[in-house]
Design an enzyme around this catalytic site. Structure first.
Site, short mmCIF file in Angstrom:
data_model
loop_
_atom_site.label_atom_id
_atom_site.label_comp_id
_atom_site.label_asym_id
_atom_site.label_seq_id
_atom_site.Cartn_x
_atom_site.Cartn_y
_atom_site.Cartn_z
N ASN A 196 0.84 -1.20 0.00
CA ASN A 196 0.00 0.00 0.00
C ASN A 196 0.87 1.25 0.00
OD1 ASN A 196 -2.63 1.50 0.67
ND2 ASN A 196 -1.29 2.14 2.35
N GLU A 197 0.59 2.17 -0.91
CA GLU A 197 1.24 3.49 -0.93
C GLU A 197 2.73 3.40 -0.63
OE1 GLU A 197 -0.94 6.32 1.47
OE2 GLU A 197 -2.58 6.34 0.03
N TYR A 269 -7.35 11.79 -2.43
CA TYR A 269 -8.23 12.42 -1.44
C TYR A 269 -8.23 13.91 -1.72
CZ TYR A 269 -7.91 8.04 1.12
OH TYR A 269 -7.99 6.72 1.49
N GLU A 319 -8.39 3.78 -3.54
CA GLU A 319 -8.77 4.67 -2.43
C GLU A 319 -9.15 6.01 -3.06
OE1 GLU A 319 -6.14 5.20 0.94
OE2 GLU A 319 -5.49 3.11 0.83
N GLN A 371 -13.56 5.05 3.40
CA GLN A 371 -13.69 3.66 3.76
C GLN A 371 -15.16 3.37 4.06
OE1 GLN A 371 -10.79 2.66 6.80
NE2 GLN A 371 -9.10 3.50 5.62
#
Ligand code: AHR
Length: 532
Positions: A196-197, A269, A319, A371
């Site tokens: 992840n990331e 985001y 995400e 989420q």
């Protein structure tokens, strides 16, 4: 005399008809053509994400001490709301959490599971919820599970053993261990992300692109030797801070992993920290720009790959959401982290993201809102109840309806320019010209059903719009579903639903054109039929 009067009458009629035409010409226009297609909408774009973070798992979907929970400890009221989202695929268990997660801690008898310091979000992790609890929940949801392996502090051997535990029917040690744990049948988890990331300096075990690629390639090798049917997702760029070079990370890992992975994961985001509504509303267009950039990098890598008959690499926006309020060191820590509360302007941005996924259906084949519950989430729960946040409603409308073939829509409407602005906290800057007030996507199914999804970004004005079909005629009536509220800051709360989906009066549809007025700051889904 009669002839003269008749001629004058016809002349006046034509003049007035001309005036009407002129007025009609001032309407905004959306043209759709069922022959001009982009690609099949993959239902996996209606995914979600469950991370061991704040109260997403404990106190969210899982609360064994609550009278509102079932015999497995799953909150029944929360689950009912989850079902409304028709979640096609659910990512688990992180997020940043996964980069120091060792899956063996979370299986077997609960009393034997170790408590650990959770370093990503600063909590005590009891490990009472793990692989099998998640799979029980996923089965109840009817969702495809999507696991992330630990590429930070984890080893490639640990990743291989997790695939063995979940996907091998019997024989080797970890398959037999799963059986001992009460699961005779394998879980058959098809989707696995390789970390992840990993480009983020905040990631535990952060690597540079070359080192990540080497580790991911070797993990992929062991995981595929264990189960050749799995699909693998590479950790694409997430570090959008000024000065970072996200596309260079993507270029390197695509080059290194072009024959290995099936998807590249991207994260985004956005927020409205400067309280500028119009800048904020344009952010889905930046997601779309990034999609195009990465598509170009994929296309370039594919020209040099040896994938044979396999599909090309696709994009998984695994995400995405709005996250800027709960972003201080205090609000990103502990059991109540990231408890963002959403308003109408946030819901419109989410509708914009979903429109962008549809418009890029040829390359975006998976997306996961981050989420599911409590943590930057569409569902918010406390001990004694829950409510649906504003962003729940556009996601629900899309997930329950919008499938089929994405159409290449033409939109003609007024536009605006943004300032130079930060897309959100920890994000780069953008400046956009000619942002259309109407943000549109459309899909068509073989049975003639057509869905037209429209965000009217205008804060104050309704936009009367002609929707024109260029191949085939509209039939019957269009159903109209609208998400709106008294003002763009309107929020929902416990016992107060200010923003939700409202079914409006149907629009009569016959011929090649329907006209609809999209109210200020609204999201509308039109559902109708086109007959070829
Ligand atoms: O979704 C919250 C966090 O955002 C995730 O853990 C991480 O991957 C991202 O930075």
């Amino acid at each position: 005399m009669r002839t003269i009067l008749y001629t004058i009458a016809v002349f006046i009629f034509l003049l007035s008809a001309g005036t009407t035409d002129k007025l009609t010409a001032q309407n905004a226009r959306i043209k759709i053509d069922i022959d001009r297609t982009i690609g099949e909408v993959n239902p996996l774009i209606y995914g979600n994400f469950v991370e061991h973070l704040g109260r997403c798992v404990y106190g969210g979907i899982y609360d064994p001490d609550s009278p509102l929970s079932d015999e497995n400890g799953f909150r029944k009221d929360v689950f009912e709301a989850v079902q409304g989202l028709n979640v096609s695929i659910t990512r688990y268990p992180g997020g940043n959490f996964v980069s120091n997660y060792h899956w063996k801690d979370g299986v077997g008898p609960k009393e034997d599971r170790p408590s650990r310091m959770e370093l990503a979000w600063n909590r005590l992790e009891s490990n009472h919820f793990g692989t099998n609890e998640f799979m029980d929940y996923a089965k109840m949801m009817g969702t495809e599970p999507y696991f992330a392996v630990n590429m930070g502090t984890g080893t490639i051997e640990e990743a291989q053993q997790w695939v063995e535990y979940t996907n091998v029917k019997e024989g080797p040690y970890y398959a037999e261990l799963r059986k001992q744990h009460g699961y005779p049948e394998p879980h058959n988890i098809k989707y696995w992300s390789l970390g992840n990331e990993m480009d983020g300096f905040w990631q535990m075990g952060h690597l540079n692109a070359e080192d990540y690629s080497k580790k991911a390639r070797e993990a992929a090798k062991l995981m595929r030797l264990t189960d050749p049917t799995i699909k693998l997702i590479a950790a694409g760029s997430s570090n959008m801070r000024p000065g970072s070079n996200p596309m260079e990370w993507n270029r390197v890992i695509l080059d290194e992993l072009k024959d290995v992975v099936d998807y590249i994961a991207l994260h985004m985001y956005v927020g409205n920290p400067d309280d500028n509504y119009y800048n904020f509303q344009s952010t889905p267009l930046v997601l779309e720009q990034r999609t195009h950039l990465v598509k170009g990098l994929i296309d370039e890598a594919m020209t040099r790959s040896n994938r044979g008959d396999r599909d090309p690499i696709y994009i998984a926006w695994d995400e995405y959401n709005i996250w800027y309020r709960w972003r201080s060191s205090e609000t990103m820590s502990g059991t109540r982290a990231l408890e963002e509360r959403y308003n109408l302007e946030d819901a419109l941005v989410i509708a914009g993201f979903l429109n962008a996924f549809i418009r890029n259906a040829d390359i975006v084949k998976m997306a996961n809102m981050a989420q599911l519950v409590n943590v930057i989430a569409p569902i918010f729960a406390e001990k004694d109840g829950m409510f649906k946040q504003t962003i729940y409603y556009p996601l629900q409308l899309f997930a329950q309806n919008v499938n089929g073939t994405s159409l290449d829509v033409f939109v003609d409407c007024d536009k605006y320019d943004t300032d130079r602005f930060f897309l959100g906290l920890g994000e780069s800057q953008a400046q956009l010209e000619d942002v259309p007030y109407l943000d549109v996507s459309a899909t068509y199914k073989e049975n003639g059903e057509v869905f037209i999804c429209v965000v009217n970004r205008h804060k104050d004005e309704a936009i009367t719009t002609d929707i024109i079909s260029q191949t085939g005629l509209f039939e019957g009536e269009f159903e109209v579903y609208e998400v709106n509220g008294p003002d763009v800051k309107a929020e929902n709360d416990f016992g107060k639903t200010t923003v939700e989906t409202v079914k409006k009066t149907n629009v009569k549809a016959g011929g090649a054109k329907i006209t609809h007025s999209f109210p200020a700051h609204s999201f509308t889904m039109l559902k109708g039929t086109i007959k070829k």
